[in-house]
Design a protein around this motif. Sequence first.
Motif, PDB file in Angstrom:
ATOM      1  N   CYS A  38       0.836  -1.191   0.000  1.00 30.50           N
ATOM      2  CA  CYS A  38       0.000   0.000   0.000  1.00 30.50           C
ATOM      3  C   CYS A  38       0.872   1.242   0.000  1.00 30.50           C
ATOM      4  CB  CYS A  38      -0.941   0.021   1.208  1.00 30.50           C
ATOM      5  SG  CYS A  38      -0.111   0.148   2.808  1.00 30.50           S
ATOM      6  N   ASP A  39       0.268   2.380  -0.322  1.00 37.55           N
ATOM      7  CA  ASP A  39       0.941   3.659  -0.191  1.00 37.55           C
ATOM      8  C   ASP A  39       1.419   3.796   1.251  1.00 37.55           C
ATOM      9  OD1 ASP A  39       1.392   6.531   0.230  1.00 37.55           O
ATOM     10  OD2 ASP A  39       0.375   6.834  -1.685  1.00 37.55           O
ATOM     11  N   ALA A  40       2.681   4.150   1.429  1.00 40.34           N
ATOM     12  CA  ALA A  40       3.230   4.256   2.776  1.00 40.34           C
ATOM     13  C   ALA A  40       2.513   5.304   3.621  1.00 40.34           C
ATOM     14  CB  ALA A  40       4.723   4.572   2.704  1.00 40.34           C
TER      15      ALA A  40
ATOM     16  N   PHE B 286       9.525   0.538  -0.020  1.00 37.76           N
ATOM     17  CA  PHE B 286      10.207   0.815  -1.281  1.00 37.76           C
ATOM     18  C   PHE B 286       9.992   2.295  -1.605  1.00 37.76           C
ATOM     19  CE2 PHE B 286      10.785  -3.460  -3.624  1.00 37.76           C
ATOM     20  CZ  PHE B 286      11.122  -4.089  -2.443  1.00 37.76           C
ATOM     21  N   ARG B 287      11.066   3.076  -1.581  1.00 40.92           N
ATOM     22  CA  ARG B 287      10.956   4.512  -1.803  1.00 40.92           C
ATOM     23  C   ARG B 287      10.756   4.817  -3.282  1.00 40.92           C
ATOM     24  NH1 ARG B 287      16.280   6.811   0.212  1.00 40.92           N
ATOM     25  NH2 ARG B 287      17.030   4.917  -0.828  1.00 40.92           N
TER      26      ARG B 287
ATOM     27  N   ARG C 242       4.606   7.868  -4.820  1.00 38.12           N
ATOM     28  CA  ARG C 242       4.168   6.856  -3.869  1.00 38.12           C
ATOM     29  C   ARG C 242       5.353   6.020  -3.418  1.00 38.12           C
ATOM     30  NH1 ARG C 242      -0.253   1.801  -4.054  1.00 38.12           N
ATOM     31  NH2 ARG C 242       1.396   0.283  -3.628  1.00 38.12           N
ATOM     32  N   ASP C 243       5.643   6.089  -2.119  1.00 36.79           N
ATOM     33  CA  ASP C 243       6.490   5.101  -1.465  1.00 36.79           C
ATOM     34  C   ASP C 243       5.576   3.940  -1.097  1.00 36.79           C
ATOM     35  OD1 ASP C 243       8.414   7.055  -1.640  1.00 36.79           O
ATOM     36  OD2 ASP C 243       8.464   7.483   0.498  1.00 36.79           O
TER      37      ASP C 243
END
Length: 236
Positions: free
Chosen positions: A149-151, A171-172, A182-183
């Motif tokens: 998901c989006d961090a 994951f950056r 989006r991370d």
Amino acid sequence: MQRMFGEPVVDWTAPPRPGPEALEGLWARLERLEPEDHAADLFRANSADDAIWDYLPYGPFASLAGYHRWMREVAGQADPFFYAIRDLETGHLGGVASYLRITPEVGCIEIGHINLAPELQRTRAATEALVLMMDWAFGAGYRRFEWKCDALNIPSRRAAQRLGFSHEGTFRQATIVKGRNRDTAWFAVTDGDWPALAEAFRVWLSPGNFTDAGMQIERLSDLTALVRVSSDPALG
């Protein structure tokens, strides 16, 4: 230098891909997404709050026609493989979810595109729907079940941890969604985790775990906490 290798995977057979069969439990039924059968009721439910689309790469939809068009585009795909979620207590549809990044050759499958209308959120049906998808995957022979998901999507991160998914990192700059960076936060359950989690779900979903008013007696997060191998640092 010592050479190191993973444990052998003995007698491995790739599991099947998801099929058209419905998945049904005590509180929820997942039906293969069908635009003609599902679009109108889902559009009604979704219209209560546009915020449910914030972290998805599509939506909100201004009209039933637009939503129906989107549903026709995704309903026939093999990956992602979409279900509509029906609350068996109300009889209404209240959300969708899908399998995606389905990789039978290594036994990995992901759950995503989870979109729950307000009327389905925080219900037994919502939880059981996701549990049914996990149960099918591990029953079919998958080794790993992923949630990403989006961090910045704290409700999704909280939901993953409540369901017993272990946090595996972020994951950056993983992608761009609706013109924004989006991370991506990663979570997973493995087949080794599953037996203990399945028992936790069985206890929580049992009718005896709820009062006559529908209030839970044991919290699912308490039941799954001992199974997770790592916690999400974003949740404190």
